[in-house]
Design a protein around this motif. Structure first.
Motif, PDB file in Angstrom:
ATOM      1  N   THR A   1      14.773   3.323  -2.914  1.00 45.18           N
ATOM      2  CA  THR A   1      13.647   3.509  -1.997  1.00 45.18           C
ATOM      3  C   THR A   1      12.811   2.246  -1.901  1.00 45.18           C
ATOM      4  OG1 THR A   1      13.567   5.874  -2.513  1.00 45.18           O
ATOM      5  CG2 THR A   1      11.600   4.899  -1.533  1.00 45.18           C
ATOM      6  N   VAL A   2      12.500   1.666  -3.051  1.00 42.46           N
ATOM      7  CA  VAL A   2      11.687   0.445  -3.062  1.00 42.46           C
ATOM      8  C   VAL A   2      12.422  -0.695  -2.370  1.00 42.46           C
ATOM      9  CG1 VAL A   2      10.577  -1.266  -4.545  1.00 42.46           C
ATOM     10  CG2 VAL A   2      10.490   1.159  -5.163  1.00 42.46           C
ATOM     11  N   ALA A   3      13.699  -0.856  -2.666  1.00 42.94           N
ATOM     12  CA  ALA A   3      14.463  -1.953  -2.074  1.00 42.94           C
ATOM     13  C   ALA A   3      14.581  -1.805  -0.563  1.00 42.94           C
ATOM     14  CB  ALA A   3      15.852  -2.017  -2.713  1.00 42.94           C
ATOM     15  N   LEU A   4      14.812  -0.584  -0.085  1.00 45.31           N
ATOM     16  CA  LEU A   4      14.926  -0.372   1.360  1.00 45.31           C
ATOM     17  C   LEU A   4      13.622  -0.704   2.067  1.00 45.31           C
ATOM     18  CD1 LEU A   4      17.000   2.947   1.465  1.00 45.31           C
ATOM     19  CD2 LEU A   4      17.732   0.694   2.253  1.00 45.31           C
ATOM     20  N   MET A   5      12.497  -0.343   1.466  1.00 50.50           N
ATOM     21  CA  MET A   5      11.207  -0.683   2.080  1.00 50.50           C
ATOM     22  C   MET A   5      11.011  -2.192   2.140  1.00 50.50           C
ATOM     23  SD  MET A   5       8.400   2.051   0.740  1.00 50.50           S
ATOM     24  CE  MET A   5       8.664   3.815   0.888  1.00 50.50           C
ATOM     25  N   MET A   6      11.373  -2.871   1.085  1.00 49.85           N
ATOM     26  CA  MET A   6      11.194  -4.322   1.070  1.00 49.85           C
ATOM     27  C   MET A   6      12.111  -4.999   2.084  1.00 49.85           C
ATOM     28  SD  MET A   6      10.704  -5.104  -3.001  1.00 49.85           S
ATOM     29  CE  MET A   6      10.130  -6.782  -2.730  1.00 49.85           C
TER      30      MET A   6
ATOM     31  N   ALA B   1       0.829  -1.206   0.000  1.00 55.80           N
ATOM     32  CA  ALA B   1       0.000   0.000   0.000  1.00 55.80           C
ATOM     33  C   ALA B   1       0.863   1.256   0.000  1.00 55.80           C
ATOM     34  CB  ALA B   1      -0.936  -0.003   1.213  1.00 55.80           C
ATOM     35  N   VAL B   2       1.957   1.231   0.749  1.00 54.34           N
ATOM     36  CA  VAL B   2       2.866   2.389   0.776  1.00 54.34           C
ATOM     37  C   VAL B   2       3.490   2.611  -0.602  1.00 54.34           C
ATOM     38  CG1 VAL B   2       5.040   3.257   1.712  1.00 54.34           C
ATOM     39  CG2 VAL B   2       3.350   2.219   3.230  1.00 54.34           C
ATOM     40  N   LEU B   3       3.890   1.538  -1.266  1.00 54.48           N
ATOM     41  CA  LEU B   3       4.471   1.679  -2.602  1.00 54.48           C
ATOM     42  C   LEU B   3       3.462   2.272  -3.583  1.00 54.48           C
ATOM     43  CD1 LEU B   3       6.491  -1.651  -2.868  1.00 54.48           C
ATOM     44  CD2 LEU B   3       7.394   0.651  -2.565  1.00 54.48           C
TER      45      LEU B   3
ATOM     46  N   ALA C   1      -6.194   2.123   8.687  1.00 53.39           N
ATOM     47  CA  ALA C   1      -6.641   3.504   8.904  1.00 53.39           C
ATOM     48  C   ALA C   1      -5.499   4.501   8.727  1.00 53.39           C
ATOM     49  CB  ALA C   1      -7.254   3.630  10.301  1.00 53.39           C
ATOM     50  N   ASN C   2      -4.346   4.198   9.304  1.00 55.90           N
ATOM     51  CA  ASN C   2      -3.221   5.128   9.209  1.00 55.90           C
ATOM     52  C   ASN C   2      -2.739   5.275   7.774  1.00 55.90           C
ATOM     53  OD1 ASN C   2      -1.404   6.739  11.015  1.00 55.90           O
ATOM     54  ND2 ASN C   2       0.163   5.526  10.000  1.00 55.90           N
ATOM     55  N   LEU C   3      -2.671   4.158   7.049  1.00 51.05           N
ATOM     56  CA  LEU C   3      -2.251   4.226   5.653  1.00 51.05           C
ATOM     57  C   LEU C   3      -3.288   4.948   4.798  1.00 51.05           C
ATOM     58  CD1 LEU C   3      -0.673   0.690   5.158  1.00 51.05           C
ATOM     59  CD2 LEU C   3       0.517   2.889   5.321  1.00 51.05           C
TER      60      LEU C   3
END
Length: 451
Positions: free
Chosen positions: A101-106, A83-85, A322-324
């Protein structure tokens, strides 16, 4: 050594490595494909986790816990990251650090699942590092002055609490003659109480840092304000829920030797009150949400006090949605950075304003939204644990949190101070916000799945 049971984590790891390699070799114009690829990888991991769902057990000599709790966090973490992506697609597009950015989140999501599934303190250390180290990069990747300050502050606090985690692990390993939870559960009751207390507090403080709760909360509002919108949404959800599950597992293990309920209850009470009161006067909406998430950590800790995993999961899943949803609305209208700046949004963007209304009221715990069900569960868990005073504090904090939520909502519903050309909402973030709003409203049907 059933390596196949780690398939959900392996899928996330493989996806993160593929994104890193893609960012290294793909031309810039094609790196926009990495976001959808990552979302697909995370969805695959969630599907595998559902297929592997089963009764509670342990693997790898009792160091890795499987069962309903691990399955739930596997789903919340990877779907939250997906959902963040999605809500950050427009913010990431064309960025020179899109793949990073994508890799760090994963990778941080992988660390969160490791942390939540850990049944050994050494695995907790591994999950803590893997979940927190990518956060430092995510916070500072925008390379602004505020982001650099927030990244350094987060890093220094993370390093400090990481040292406490290592020290606490060493002390408990010596006192309990092992690091796996089975050995600790049998060895700690006969150990010196002072050693158990020192080691347990060190581990608990590190997990409170990851959860963004008092007394390890100082980094949260700064990071939420200074980081990118997608990074702020990520750090307030994915590491938080995993750390709280890890803390609950740890409290259950040390409970026969040391009653941590009062310590966790005090952290919960102060987190709730400080988060709510500090959010009252915030003008920047992301800093407001940062303080709000400190308060939400306090509410989530009620389930830890009551050692009720089901209550924690119900609240965590509802809070995540809810937060997302609120962060997706903020990402859809990036020009509205202050509470006052939301004036006129109700007329210009009625659907997004409706999503904001639902998300903020859900975070308060208004029925029939998702967090209301979670609050009922955590209140019941704390009351059953004999912490009635904490339930009263939580009820007061819940009512008080209406103030900053209604202040933001009232600003959005007021007319704009002057006629301006309406801005265009980011379509992917807006669609994500609306989908999450439906999830928030329809969460009651999903609660039996968490039983």
């Amino acid at each position: 050594m059933d390596y196949g049971r780690l398939a959900p984590e392996v899928v996330v790891l493989a996806g993160a490595l593929a994104v890193l390699l893609g960012g290294s070799f793909l031309p810039r114009r094609r790196q926009r494909l990495l976001g959808p690829f990552a979302v697909g990888t995370l969805a695959t991991s969630a599907a595998v986790a559902v297929l592997q769902a089963g009764p509670a057990t342990t693997i790898f000599d009792g160091t890795w816990a499987l069962g309903p709790v691990t399955t739930a966090i596997r789903l919340v973490a990877v779907l939250g990251c997906a959902a963040v992506l999605l809500l950050g697609a427009a913010e990431r597009a064309g960025s020179p650090r899109e793949s990073e950015t994508v890799a760090l989140m994963m990778l941080s999501t992988l660390g969160a699942t490791v942390l939540a599934a850990a049944d050994d303190l050494l695995v907790v250390v591994t999950g803590y590092l893997l979940a927190s180290v990518p956060l430092y990069g995510l916070i500072g990747i925008g390379r602004s002055a505020l982001a650099a300050e927030a990244a350094v502050k987060t890093y220094l606090q993370g390093a400090l609490f990481g040292v406490l985690l290592l020290g606490g692990t060493a002390v408990l390993a010596g006192a309990g003659a092992g690091t796996d939870y089975a050995a600790l559960a049998s060895g700690l009751p006969d150990a010196a109480p002072a050693l158990v207390a020192i080691g347990a507090v060190g581990v608990a403080l590190a997990l409170l840092f990851e959860a963004g709760a008092v007394p390890a909360h100082f980094w949260v509002p700064d990071a939420a304000q200074a980081a990118s919108r997608q990074a702020a949404a990520f750090l307030t959800v994915v590491p938080k829920v995993a750390a709280l599950v890890a803390l609950l597992r740890f409290v259950q293990v040390v409970q026969p030797a040391l009653d941590l309920a009062l310590v966790v209850a005090i952290a919960a009470a102060v987190s709730m009150l400080l988060g709510v009161l500090a959010a009252f006067w915030q003008e920047d909406v992301r800093r407001l949400l940062g303080w709000s998430t400190v308060g939400q950590a306090g509410f989530l800790l009620l389930a830890v006090v009551g050692t009720d995993a089901r209550a924690l999961l119900v609240y965590a899943a509802g809070y995540a949605a809810a937060n997302l949803a609120v962060f997706a609305v903020v990402a859809a209208l990036p020009g509205r950075t202050t509470v006052e700046g939301w004036r006129g949004a109700g007329r210009a963007h009625p659907f997004l304003t409706g999503a904001l209304l639902v998300g903020l009221l859900a975070l308060v715990g208004t029925p029939p939204t998702s967090v209301f069900l979670g609050k009922v569960e955590v209140f019941r868990a704390a009351w059953a644990a004999g912490q009635g005073w904490l339930v009263v504090v939580a009820a007061v904090a819940t009512v008080a949190s209406l103030f900053y939520s209604l202040r933001w909502i009232a600003s959005a519903l007021r007319p704009a101070p002057r006629r301006v050309a309406p801005e265009r909402a980011e379509p992917v973030a807006a669609a994500t916000a609306l989908v999450l709003t439906v999830v928030v409203l329809g969460f009651a049907a999903l609660v039996p799945l968490l039983a």
